[in-house]
Design an enzyme around this catalytic site. Structure first.
Site, mmCIF file in Angstrom:
data_model
loop_
_atom_site.group_PDB
_atom_site.id
_atom_site.type_symbol
_atom_site.label_atom_id
_atom_site.label_comp_id
_atom_site.label_asym_id
_atom_site.label_seq_id
_atom_site.Cartn_x
_atom_site.Cartn_y
_atom_site.Cartn_z
ATOM 1 N N TRP A 128 0.841 -1.206 0.000
ATOM 2 C CA TRP A 128 0.000 0.000 0.000
ATOM 3 C C TRP A 128 0.867 1.244 0.000
ATOM 4 O O TRP A 128 1.894 1.297 0.681
ATOM 5 C CB TRP A 128 -0.855 -0.031 1.260
ATOM 6 C CG TRP A 128 -1.431 1.276 1.674
ATOM 7 C CD1 TRP A 128 -0.800 2.266 2.395
ATOM 8 C CD2 TRP A 128 -2.742 1.767 1.395
ATOM 9 N NE1 TRP A 128 -1.660 3.326 2.586
ATOM 10 C CE2 TRP A 128 -2.859 3.042 1.991
ATOM 11 C CE3 TRP A 128 -3.845 1.237 0.714
ATOM 12 C CZ2 TRP A 128 -4.021 3.803 1.921
ATOM 13 C CZ3 TRP A 128 -5.002 1.999 0.648
ATOM 14 C CH2 TRP A 128 -5.080 3.270 1.244
ATOM 15 N N ASP A 131 0.347 9.046 1.221
ATOM 16 C CA ASP A 131 0.938 10.364 0.981
ATOM 17 C C ASP A 131 2.379 10.324 0.453
ATOM 18 O O ASP A 131 3.209 9.598 0.999
ATOM 19 C CB ASP A 131 1.010 11.164 2.288
ATOM 20 C CG ASP A 131 -0.238 11.060 3.123
ATOM 21 O OD1 ASP A 131 -1.234 10.504 2.644
ATOM 22 O OD2 ASP A 131 -0.204 11.545 4.268
ATOM 23 N N PHE A 187 4.675 8.236 10.201
ATOM 24 C CA PHE A 187 3.672 8.935 9.394
ATOM 25 C C PHE A 187 4.339 10.013 8.538
ATOM 26 O O PHE A 187 5.556 10.168 8.530
ATOM 27 C CB PHE A 187 2.601 9.548 10.303
ATOM 28 C CG PHE A 187 1.479 8.596 10.665
ATOM 29 C CD1 PHE A 187 1.610 7.224 10.523
ATOM 30 C CD2 PHE A 187 0.271 9.091 11.144
ATOM 31 C CE1 PHE A 187 0.558 6.356 10.862
ATOM 32 C CE2 PHE A 187 -0.785 8.240 11.476
ATOM 33 C CZ PHE A 187 -0.635 6.875 11.341
ATOM 34 N N ARG A 256 0.332 16.223 13.480
ATOM 35 C CA ARG A 256 1.168 15.423 12.573
ATOM 36 C C ARG A 256 1.540 16.134 11.270
ATOM 37 O O ARG A 256 1.061 17.197 10.965
ATOM 38 C CB ARG A 256 0.467 14.109 12.238
ATOM 39 C CG ARG A 256 -0.883 14.225 11.577
ATOM 40 C CD ARG A 256 -1.397 12.825 11.208
ATOM 41 N NE ARG A 256 -2.742 12.857 10.655
ATOM 42 C CZ ARG A 256 -3.856 12.796 11.393
ATOM 43 N NH1 ARG A 256 -3.791 12.708 12.702
ATOM 44 N NH2 ARG A 256 -5.035 12.840 10.800
HETATM 45 C C1 FRU Z 1 -3.060 11.600 5.257
HETATM 46 C C2 FRU Z 1 -2.559 10.896 6.504
HETATM 47 C C3 FRU Z 1 -1.572 11.752 7.267
HETATM 48 C C4 FRU Z 1 -0.784 10.733 8.028
HETATM 49 C C5 FRU Z 1 -0.715 9.608 7.049
HETATM 50 C C6 FRU Z 1 -0.670 8.253 7.665
HETATM 51 O O1 FRU Z 1 -3.438 10.726 4.254
HETATM 52 O O2 FRU Z 1 -3.658 10.543 7.332
HETATM 53 O O3 FRU Z 1 -2.161 12.739 8.056
HETATM 54 O O4 FRU Z 1 0.480 11.189 8.396
HETATM 55 O O5 FRU Z 1 -1.835 9.723 6.212
HETATM 56 O O6 FRU Z 1 -0.420 7.277 6.714
#
Ligand code: FRU
Length: 546
Positions: A128, A131, A187, A256
């Site tokens: 998968w 971002d 993340f 985040r």
């Molecule tokens: C956006 C998000 C971010 C986070 C990431 C986790 O798509 O939710 O805020 O860092 O994906 O995979």
């Protein structure tokens, strides 16, 4: 049973349990490049722990197939060759015996030739992706890091995947750059090149690449940094992580996606962070110690903030701020506070999410890559990146607006096949029959309406363009061309195996969608509408980037 007997009984049960469970865990010396794992979606996720000398504590959640695998995933262990790995699993251990090492990963022989592999959009070999992260240019290479679950085609176990490119079009995927550790999974975040070694991470004149990311746990999100001295091939996480831990200030687990850049006028690093209800600005001299400066509400996830010249005029610059959805504000930024001068606008809709722009682009172009929330039926990978686009600010009839159009480097992929002008829709539809079975195609067209009703362009019943001049909507969203009295609409349409991207009127508005032909529809390409003219129609063949 007496107390001592009870203790003995439980102790021996525990011993047997440990002995039998550890008997089934596996341990072997790594001699090959990849470990291959069978995955089954019929089984739940369980924890798998890898222990080696250099990676003592990697734990991931994986659906290890006890028997038949839906597909295989892999972990690149070339950096661990010679070490002994112990793999333990707290689910059904039957599948452990099927994990094998090899210099090829399972399915490598058909890599990039898989039936539903996008041909001109980046996808990961396995697993998968969401971002894009850490987009940065450095020493002749563009780096694309990204949210990656290497162990499954659904979201979990966030790592930073990594690919590099010389031209932003042809990508070479490298091993994952950042793996989860005791502080959490990794993340989204961003990357800078610390030219002046303000962080002190550099050595022997090597400029460190410094990345900021979010450490995510179920109860808390905090920001960490890491650096690389070898062009992003390996990273060292900062020993004093996290560098920002603001959960209690915001009374929120949603803090985040640090977005780093250098603000030259103040000689400072800026970090934009999404915290609870909007974007905060932090600044630093050394990328390690951060001072909170300001906050603006109304944005969610994945901050962006950058400066652009309006109409290419270097004497008139504005700042653009957006969050993951891409709806943006234009304003001023003094290194500490972003002051909006406009309402919120929207330049793109559809599958795009969490788009990020490159730091350090050598010509100063603002180049963006967005996540395309697109799946590829039956494939062992999921998600893709949309075409890289250049962002610009232009003065429109409605004020200053952001435009997004494919970068010039994309042109190398498309070759003109045919072009026509001033056709009726019937004529155009007949001519397009030639491309009935097209796997990938680019189509540029301008349609001219004869009534202010709706008209458009379909592919096997799927609406690529549905332009309604009465409601002034394009595929259901308000869109008015620059000349509101114009009866025309132009579209540059990029059709890949599983996706369609559409750029309207030179990038004033764009959207993307999964390619979903209606299997009962036999039309192929189909223009429709009351007596419309297909003013221009151009068809291009498409090269694969692989
Ligand atoms: C956006 C998000 C971010 C986070 C990431 C986790 O798509 O939710 O805020 O860092 O994906 O995979």
């Amino acid at each position: 049973m007496g107390t001592s007997k009870k203790t003995l009984f439980f102790a021996s049960v525990l011993f047997l349990y440990c002995a039998s469970s550890s008997a089934e865990d596996i341990s072997f010396k790594i001699t090959k490049r990849y470990l291959n794992f069978p995955i089954s979606h019929q089984t739940d996720r369980h924890q798998m722990t890898f222990e080696t000398e250099s990676e003592p504590d990697l734990t991931v959640n994986i659906r290890l197939a006890p028997e038949k695998a839906d597909y295989w995933v892999f972990k690149d262990v070339s950096h661990l060759k010679g070490e002994t790995v112990k793999i333990s699993y707290n689910g059904d251990k039957t599948g452990l015996k099927n994990i094998y090492q090899s210099d090829e990963f399972a399915g490598q022989d058909s890599l990039y030739n898989e039936k539903n592999r996008p041909q001109f959009h980046f996808t990961s070999r396995r697993g998968w992706i969401n971002d894009p992260n850490g987009l940065v240019y450095h020493d002749g290479e563009y780096h694309l890091f990204y949210q990656h679950n290497p162990y499954e085609r659904e979201w979990e176990n966030m790592h930073w995947g990594h690919a590099v490119s010389k031209d932003l079009i042809h990508w070479h995927e490298l091993p994952d750059a950042l793996c989860p550790d005791k502080l959490g999974t990794i993340f989204s975040g961003s990357a800078v090149i610390d030219d002046e070694n303000t962080s002190g991470f550099g050595s022997n004149g090597i400029k460190p690449m410094v990345v900021a990311f979010t450490y995510a746990r179920s109860d808390r999100q905090a920001q960490g940094i890491a650096y690389s001295l070898d062009g992003g091939r390996s990273f060292t996480k900062y020993e004093k992580n996290p560098v920002i831990d603001s959960k209690f200030l915001w009374n929120s687990n949603d803090t985040r996606d640090p977005r780093l850049f250098r603000y030259e006028p103040n000689d400072e690093w800026v970090l934009v962070l999404n915290e609870r209800d909007g974007h905060s600005i932090y600044t630093s001299d050394n990328l390690k110690d951060w001072v909170y400066r300001s906050h603006i509400t109304g944005f969610w996830e994945c901050p962006e903030l950058f400066e652009l010249a309006v109409d290419d005029n270097p004497n008139n610059k504005k700042w653009v701020m957006y969050g993951a959805s891409g709806t943006y504000m234009i304003g001023q930024f003094d290194g500490r506070i972003f002051t909006p001068e406009s309402g919120k606008h929207c330049y793109a809709t559809g599958s795009i999410y969490a788009a990020q722009t490159f730091n350090n682009q050598p010509e100063g172009r603002r180049i963006q890559i967005g996540w395309g929330r697109i799946s590829h039926a039956g494939m062992p990978f999921n998600g893709m990146y949309l075409l890289p686009t250049e962002l610009k600010l232009i003065t429109t009839k409605d004020g200053i607006r952001l435009t997004s159009a494919p970068i010039k480097e994309t042109e190398q992929l498309f070759h003109p096949l045919k072009s026509w002008s001033n056709l009726t829709s019937d004529e155009a539809n007949k001519l397009m029959k030639e491309y009935y079975d097209a796997d990938c195609l680019r189509v540029k067209t301008t349609i001219k309406l004869s009534h202010a009703t709706d008209a458009g362009f379909n592919l096997f019943g799927q609406r690529i363009i549905g332009y309604d001049m009465n409601n002034t909507t394009l595929n259901g969203r308000f869109y008015s061309p620059q000349d509101p009295t114009s009866m025309e609409l132009s579209a540059d349409i990029y059709i890949d195996r599983t996706s369609i991207e559409v750029f309207i009127d030179g990038g004033l508005y764009s959207y993307s969608m999964e390619r979903r032909p209606d299997s009962n529809n036999k039309e192929g390409f189909h223009f429709w509408g009351n007596n419309i003219t297909v003013k221009d129609l151009e068809v291009f063949s498409v090269d694969s980037i692989w």
